[in-house]
Enzyme design. Structure first.
Site, PDB file in Angstrom:
ATOM      1  N   ASN A 345       0.841  -1.200   0.000  1.00 39.14           N
ATOM      2  CA  ASN A 345       0.000   0.000   0.000  1.00 39.14           C
ATOM      3  C   ASN A 345       0.876   1.250   0.000  1.00 39.14           C
ATOM      4  O   ASN A 345       0.780   2.118   0.879  1.00 39.14           O
ATOM      5  CB  ASN A 345      -0.943  -0.006   1.203  1.00 39.14           C
ATOM      6  N   HIS A 376      -8.195   3.524   8.537  1.00 41.85           N
ATOM      7  CA  HIS A 376      -8.749   2.263   8.049  1.00 41.85           C
ATOM      8  C   HIS A 376     -10.162   2.017   8.554  1.00 41.85           C
ATOM      9  O   HIS A 376     -10.961   1.390   7.862  1.00 41.85           O
ATOM     10  CB  HIS A 376      -7.842   1.094   8.454  1.00 41.85           C
TER      11      HIS A 376
END
Length: 487
Positions: A345, A376
């Site tokens: 990521n 998140h």
């Protein structure tokens, strides 16, 4: 509940429900894949028919934002309104707030709105990490909005010598117009799964300056003609082949090793510790290809549009990895926890570094992990993962600085060291990310108890016992500037 209704559960368009039922894949995932495949075709058309030499930036901005808006509405229906609401609110802040505080106001509002939606997601949907929902585009929107706000603050409030070289390059000195802002935040290439890119790089691409600006420094030594736009076909085809491989792996391997089996009471009671450790390793490895697929396909969409040139690689070829979000080989072969973070990521790591790690004066690593967890979502598993990652990161750094130089004297010793650190890193990663996949508190505690909390105990003891040696100059020179630093 009828299994067919499970497959059709979605907040978006239901036109593709026959395909969902035929393939046995949830409709929200079918919608996502189809939008990305259509985006790939649209990107090629965008590059060939709407090239900067034929149309002006306004047309390219309009088309990019219009298609992106259609994609998010198609996938998420009225829930897509959250994306548009947040975009407009933060545009008003960008133009009304003082340049001295615009970055903080934007961050607080964007993260607050995202968190509110993440909380509602837990109660509204019974999805989890493996399915798509409206919070995904909202998460990417937060990255783009805050990135632009910080870069505007850098361009307006700091002297050149007060900024790092990268901050100087990316500083924004004029507030974007509404059309430019909507294009940057809503463009079809990154609206669904990202990745986030810098506002300056994106506007260079839209205006047609990206090829010359990325390759001009290489002209004299490589003889490359930066005026001729390089073809992305090779890069796109390679990335699509990776996507096919990931799909094959997902349908043949992933379903056979469900993550939930790690906390099955019978498995825990009957299997030996080594068997449980081996299954955890295999099941987390099997869970990675869906991320590889989504991020690699998004990268291919950007490249097909002509976006993603970083420069020339060591072989003199054009490198199309400016917005790459994953380096698969580096992840699978990594011998350090930090290397895994740097190659997983990637653009989110760049964002965390630019808006948090480089900005806070104290506790940079804990605060960066905390921001990552908050971004998140609110599932407890995220916080277990990122809080566990703090002592592991500190331990990995201490072990590397205290011991690695002893194993560099001969090739055979270095090879043995690499094999051991590869195995230790991969098993540590399994231990760390398991709560991220399990999501809830109870299964996380069950899993960690079955592993005797070994990694927690070892990492905390190592942090307390090992001396904090300074970084060696040779290693410091090789330190990546792209992602969250482990300093």
């Amino acid at each position: 509940m009828d299994p067919k209704s499970d497959l059709l559960q979605t907040t978006g368009c239901t036109w593709l429900s026959p395909i969902s039922m035929f393939l046995g894949i949830p409709l929200d995932q079918v919608n996502f894949i189809m939008c990305q495949m259509f985006g790939l075709a649209a990107a090629s058309w965008f590059r060939l028919c709407l090239r900067p030499q034929r149309v002006g930036p306004a047309v390219r901005h309009t088309v990019a934002s219009f298609l992106g808006s259609l994609f998010v509405i198609f996938c998420f229906g009225w829930y897509s309104s959250h994306v548009f609401v947040l975009t407009i609110i933060c545009y008003v802040i960008l133009h009304r707030a003082s340049v001295h505080t615009v970055h903080w106001y934007t961050t607080v509002v964007a993260m607050g709105y995202l968190t509110m939606c993440q909380v509602s997601r837990v109660f509204i949907f019974n999805y989890g990490i493996q399915a798509t929902d409206f919070s995904g585009p909202l998460m990417m929107m937060v990255q783009k909005i805050t990135t632009l706000a910080f870069q505007l603050h850098d361009g307006k409030c700091h002297k050149q010598e007060e900024l790092t070289a990268e901050q100087r390059r990316l500083a924004v000195i004029t507030r974007p117009s509404l059309l430019e802002y909507l294009s940057y935040t809503l463009n079809f290439m990154s609206i669904l799964v990202g990745p986030c890119s810098n506002y300056g790089d994106y506007t260079e691409f839209i205006e047609g300056h990206n090829v010359h600006n990325k390759l001009r420094h290489k002209l004299q030594h490589n003889g490359y003609d930066a005026q001729a736009e390089p073809s992305p076909v090779r890069a796109v085809c390679q990335k699509l082949m990776v996507c096919v491989g990931c799909l094959f792996w997902y349908f043949t391997i992933t379903s056979r090793f469900p993550i939930g089996y790690n906390v099955d009471p019978r498995f825990i009671s009957e299997a030996s510790f080594l068997s449980r450790l081996a299954y955890a390793f295999v099941s987390t490895q099997a869970a990675r290809p869906k991320f590889y697929f989504a991020w690699t396909l998004a990268d291919a969409v950007h490249n097909a549009a002509g976006y993603g040139i970083r420069g020339l690689d060591q072989n003199g070829r054009v490198s199309w990895d400016l917005v790459s979000n994953i380096h698969i080989w580096e992840i699978e072969a990594t011998t350090s926890f930090k290397s895994f973070i740097d190659n997983w990521n990637i653009q989110t790591g760049v964002w965390l570094k630019s808006v948090c790690y480089d900005r806070v004066p104290y506790f940079r690593t804990p605060l960066t992990f905390l921001l990552s967890a908050l971004w998140h979502g609110v599932y407890p598993g995220y916080y277990f993962t990122f809080l566990t990652g703090i002592p592991i990161t500190l331990t990995a750094r201490a072990v590397r600085r205290n011991f690695r130089h002893h194993f560099l004297r001969t090739r055979s010793v270095k090879l043995a060291y690499d094999v051991i650190t590869w195995a230790a890193t991969q098993l540590t990663i399994c231990y760390t990310v398991m709560p991220f996949l399990l999501l809830a508190v109870e299964p996380t505690i069950i899993y960690y108890r079955s592993m005797y909390f070994l990694v927690h105990i070892i990492s905390i003891l190592a942090v307390l016992v090992l001396p904090n040696r300074p970084r060696r100059p040779a290693l410091h020179a090789q330190h990546s500037n792209n992602n969250v630093k482990g300093e």
